[in-house]
Enzyme design. Structure first.
Site, PDB file in Angstrom:
ATOM      1  N   GLU A 195     -53.668  75.571   8.253  1.00 56.79           N
ATOM      2  CA  GLU A 195     -53.967  76.033   9.598  1.00 56.79           C
ATOM      3  C   GLU A 195     -52.716  76.670  10.200  1.00 56.79           C
ATOM      4  OE1 GLU A 195     -55.129  73.554  13.407  1.00 56.79           O
ATOM      5  OE2 GLU A 195     -56.781  73.533  11.951  1.00 56.79           O
ATOM      6  N   ARG A 216     -61.533  68.132  10.795  1.00 57.31           N
ATOM      7  CA  ARG A 216     -60.281  68.415  10.105  1.00 57.31           C
ATOM      8  C   ARG A 216     -60.551  69.384   8.961  1.00 57.31           C
ATOM      9  NH1 ARG A 216     -58.368  66.626  13.994  1.00 57.31           N
ATOM     10  NH2 ARG A 216     -56.823  64.948  14.267  1.00 57.31           N
ATOM     11  N   HIS A 267     -58.423  76.009  16.597  1.00 57.79           N
ATOM     12  CA  HIS A 267     -58.269  74.574  16.848  1.00 57.79           C
ATOM     13  C   HIS A 267     -58.206  74.289  18.356  1.00 57.79           C
ATOM     14  CE1 HIS A 267     -56.646  70.620  14.915  1.00 57.79           C
ATOM     15  NE2 HIS A 267     -57.456  70.374  15.932  1.00 57.79           N
TER      16      HIS A 267
END
Length: 327
Positions: free
Chosen positions: A266, A237, A285
């Site tokens: 993000e 994370r 991601h």
């Protein structure tokens, strides 16, 4: 039996192939969300009278209002990563079981971490750029031999990463508050404190959950404790890393490289220096599962449903006690 498929139709196309849909249909009537939205009112209509619900990214939380539409609901199969966006105390109060797909996604996380470890140690990214600019050298190359890899977080992804590293002649150490040393030792891993891991590791790979205790655990102080020329990999994370401190460590040469599949925010801001630093490798991601790999999730949920219907133990259930330590 009624099975409510609450995910929007675009998500459904990503996580369910036709064979898995047919398999679900052998166990009951399927009610579909035929929209591109995940609105609560629509979810109430779909879940009404259901015995089982299948959720995914974007599905609304299982509030009392929603659950009142399905008083006989027994099982929620979450075809996505973290269950935290949908799980509620009301679910547990009613005895509704919930299944996570994080275990399926984690194999992709650990495999990506291994790929980034190999690529960054062997300096693929820098050498590729050098060759494109007319160069040809073999500088700053490290094999996965005789080095130390530190794993921060020995949960599903972290422990699988350790299993993958067992194929190489490297020393593996790990820090995790909740995992006992014998479990790590069974995989050939030495349990250490966090500061010792930072001090000894040539590669530090983050696999910890995003909780209060892990917020910015990689910061200016902890980065200084790392080896000069170490590599940082984050497939966990973005909140685990203080990005300004990391940028300074990369610009100063304290770290050889950072490989980030996750950031905070993000995506990174358009003017973020992370986007331009040559020793910062960014991926969008994708470490969990991407593309066709996402369909493993749908099959996983169907297999858990079949275990449930057969009265067998669920392999990937999430209890209320487990939530506090999960991503």
């Amino acid at each position: 039996m009624k099975i409510a498929m609450l995910m929007d139709k675009n998500t459904r196309a990503q996580v369910l192939d036709q064979e898995t849909i047919r398999r679900f249909a052998t166990h009951g009537e399927l009610a579909w969300n035929e929209t591109e939205q995940n609105e609560t009112e629509n979810a109430k209509r779909i879940i009404r009278g259901a015995d089982v619900a299948v959720t995914s990214w974007g599905s609304p939380p299982m509030t009392k209002e929603l659950l009142d539409e399905a008083p006989g609901l027994k099982l929620v199969l979450h075809a996505a990563g973290s269950v935290k966006p949908i799980v509620t105390e009301e679910m547990y109060r009613r005895g509704i079981r919930i299944i996570s797909s994080a275990y399926v996604l984690s194999s992709g996380v650990s495999e990506t971490a291994l790929g980034l470890t190999i690529a960054s140690c062997k300096n693929f990214f820098s050498l590729n750029q050098e060759i494109r600019q007319g160069g040809w050298s073999h500088t700053d190359i490290t094999d996965l031999y005789g080095i130390t890899v530190g794993i921060v977080g020995f949960g599903i992804a972290g422990s699988h990463f350790a299993e993958l590293l067992a194929n190489f002649s490297v020393k593996v150490i790990s820090y995790d508050l909740y995992v006992p040393a014998p479990r790590m030792e069974a995989l050939g891993v030495e349990k250490v404190e966090f500061e010792e891991l930072l001090r000894r590791s040539d590669v530090v790979s983050l696999h910890a959950p995003s909780i209060d205790e892990t917020y910015h655990m990689i910061n200016s102080q902890t980065l200084q404790k790392m080896k000069d020329g170490a590599i940082l990999i984050n497939t966990a994370r973005g909140s685990l890393v203080d990005q300004e401190a990391l940028i300074h460590a990369l610009e100063s040469g304290k770290l050889k490289a950072a490989c980030l599949d996750v950031t905070d925010p993000e995506p990174p801001a358009p003017d973020s220096r992370l986007r331009t630093l040559p020793n910062c490798i960014l991926t969008p991601h994708l470490a969990g599962q991407a593309g066709n790999g996402l369909r493993k999730i749908g099959l996983h949920c169907c297999l858990e449903l079949e275990r449930f219907l057969a009265g067998k133990p669920l392999l990937y259930g999430v209890t209320e006690e487990m939530l506090a330590r999960m991503a």
